[in-house]
Design an enzyme around this catalytic site. Structure first.
Site, PDB file in Angstrom:
ATOM      1  CE  LYS A   1       0.312   1.385  14.279  1.00 29.55           C
ATOM      2  NZ  LYS A   1       0.318   2.150  13.028  1.00 29.55           N
TER       3      LYS A   1
ATOM      4  CD  GLU B   1      -1.116   0.631   3.664  1.00 38.20           C
ATOM      5  OE1 GLU B   1      -1.638   1.751   3.496  1.00 38.20           O
ATOM      6  OE2 GLU B   1      -1.255  -0.045   4.695  1.00 38.20           O
TER       7      GLU B   1
ATOM      8  CG  ASP C   1      -8.579  -0.837   5.801  1.00 36.80           C
ATOM      9  OD1 ASP C   1      -8.797  -0.195   4.757  1.00 36.80           O
ATOM     10  OD2 ASP C   1      -7.616  -0.607   6.558  1.00 36.80           O
TER      11      ASP C   1
ATOM     12  CB  SER D   1     -11.156   0.916   8.923  1.00 38.70           C
ATOM     13  OG  SER D   1     -10.486   0.915   7.682  1.00 38.70           O
TER      14      SER D   1
HETATM   15  N1  PSU Z   1      -2.943   1.289  10.529  1.00 38.17           N
HETATM   16  C1  PSU Z   1      -1.620   1.336  10.693  1.00 38.17           C
HETATM   17  N2  PSU Z   1      -0.846   2.028   9.822  1.00 38.17           N
HETATM   18  C2  PSU Z   1      -1.397   2.640   8.724  1.00 38.17           C
HETATM   19  C3  PSU Z   1      -2.806   2.546   8.539  1.00 38.17           C
HETATM   20  C4  PSU Z   1      -3.538   1.868   9.472  1.00 38.17           C
HETATM   21  O1  PSU Z   1      -1.128   0.777  11.655  1.00 38.17           O
HETATM   22  O2  PSU Z   1      -0.684   3.258   7.933  1.00 38.17           O
HETATM   23  C5  PSU Z   1      -3.432   3.143   7.305  1.00 38.17           C
HETATM   24  C6  PSU Z   1      -3.717   2.020   6.287  1.00 38.17           C
HETATM   25  O3  PSU Z   1      -3.570   2.543   4.979  1.00 38.17           O
HETATM   26  C7  PSU Z   1      -5.174   1.685   6.542  1.00 38.17           C
HETATM   27  C8  PSU Z   1      -5.726   3.059   6.855  1.00 38.17           C
HETATM   28  O4  PSU Z   1      -5.820   1.086   5.453  1.00 38.17           O
HETATM   29  O5  PSU Z   1      -4.703   3.684   7.632  1.00 38.17           O
HETATM   30  C9  PSU Z   1      -7.022   2.984   7.622  1.00 38.17           C
HETATM   31  O6  PSU Z   1      -7.579   4.256   7.705  1.00 38.17           O
HETATM   32  P1  PSU Z   1      -9.101   4.439   8.193  1.00 38.17           P
HETATM   33  O7  PSU Z   1      -9.065   4.060   9.647  1.00 38.17           O
HETATM   34  O8  PSU Z   1      -9.388   5.891   7.966  1.00 38.17           O
HETATM   35  O9  PSU Z   1      -9.927   3.520   7.347  1.00 38.17           O
HETATM   36 MN    MN Z   2     -12.494   5.931   9.715  1.00 35.61          MN
END
Ligand code: PSU
Ligand code: MN
Length: 314
Positions: free
Chosen positions: A158, A24, A141, A139
């Site tokens: 995390k 990524e 994801d 997320s």
């Molecule tokens: N968690 C990590 N490091 C990161 C991310 C998440 O430990 O760099 C990044 C990844 O690209 C993940 C995104 O897909 O943050 C998730 O963001 P959000 O919570 O806004 O979906």
């Molecule tokens: Mn979010």
């Protein structure tokens, strides 16, 4: 026509049938400071190569979906400020308007699938944020893992997130969470979270077969491989817990919301641990890149062992 652009190295790998591992780019633009972000991205690509596969770092550049970046493109992406952070919701709009953005786990899975790449290495996935019962911040994801057939290797999620709720949502979505080599779900900077592994596997051949079997059974979606951080690179929970609390309280005080939450917390924790969090982060991404390359190398042999159109046993 889907506007895919392959790097020279990835184009060659496709021609030769060399296994490819997706990487990524949000981790580069929003996850780590410059210049460590670019140094890490390069080192991670080298780890993939050293383990028999070819790296494909994903990004959208001027409306083109880049499957692999040249060294110069990687350097530029690591330096530019205010680049968009792309997830499923904004991916097509970015491509349609000829814009540029870095791909999160969700968007990298989409790009990988479009390019026929089945294995992807990162640091940590996004998940259910603490306080999600108020903010609804979960997320994309997780939903992506439920629908796009890519195996994602991460060091768990995390501790800035709510890990039990993250595992619950993954289970609800039917995402296999496979912990590599231990009985506990890992917590990114620490090998232990206190939560049991939903599934444990000890071999990359099993992981590759499990991925292929979902396709054979007609089940959509990918799998999350949770790879514990090596013991020598762990950060003690006693150092981390206060930094996380502090960072979350800063985010609340400053009204940080939506897409800005994860990058804000990562940056604050980096500052509050005097950079220790970054050293551990780099080590675990390397560890994940190695495992992902090994899994990618098993996909061909394991697919040959399970014909896609094997007759139904019924
Ligand atoms: N968690 C990590 N490091 C990161 C991310 C998440 O430990 O760099 C990044 C990844 O690209 C993940 C995104 O897909 O943050 C998730 O963001 P959000 O919570 O806004 O979906
Ligand atoms: Mn979010």
């Amino acid at each position: 026509m889907i506007p895919l652009v392959f790097s020279e190295e990835v184009a060659q790998a496709r021609a030769d049938g060399t296994p490819i591992v997706a990487l990524e780019s949000t981790i580069i633009t929003h996850g780590m400071p410059y210049p460590q972000n670019v140094e890490t991205a390069r080192a991670v690509e080298d780890t993939v190569r050293a383990n028999g596969a070819v790296p494909a770092t994903m990004a959208v550049r001027k409306g083109k979906i880049c499957i692999g970046l040249s060294a110069a493109q990687l350097e530029r992406l690591g330096q530019i400020e205010n680049v968009a952070k792309l997830s499923r919701a904004d991916f097509a709009a970015c491509v349609a308007t000829g814009s540029t953005g870095a791909t999160t786990v969700a968007a990298t899975m989409i790009a990988a699938h479009l390019a026929g790449i089945e294995v992807f290495a990162t640091g940590g996935i996004g998940g259910v944020h603490r306080g999600a019962e108020q903010s609804f911040d979960i997320s994309a994801d997780l939903a992506e893992l439920a629908q796009t057939p890519v195996t994602v290797v991460a060091a768990g999620a995390k501790a800035i997130l709510d890990l039990p709720k993250t595992l619950e949502v993954l289970e609800t979505y039917g995402v296999p969470v496979i912990v590599y080599g231990q009985n506990e779900f890992p917590a990114f900077w620490s090998h232990s979270s206190g939560l049991p592994a939903p599934i444990r596997m000890d071999s990359t051949a099993d992981i590759a077969r499990a991925h292929i079997m979902r396709g054979v059974l007609g089940m959509p979606g990918g799998q999350l491989i949770a790879n514990p951080i090596p013991a020598e690179n762990e950060i003690a929970a006693s150092m981390l817990a206060p930094a996380i609390e502090h960072a979350i309280s800063n985010a609340n005080d400053q009204g940080i919301a939506a897409k800005d939450v994860t990058p804000f917390l990562l940056q604050r924790i980096y500052e509050l641990t005097n950079g220790r969090s970054l050293t551990a982060n780099i080590a675990l991404v390397q560890n994940n890149a190695k495992l992902a390359a090994e899994i990618a190398c098993e996909m061909g042999p394991q697919r040959a062992a399970i014909p896609a159109n094997s007759p139904s046993p019924l």
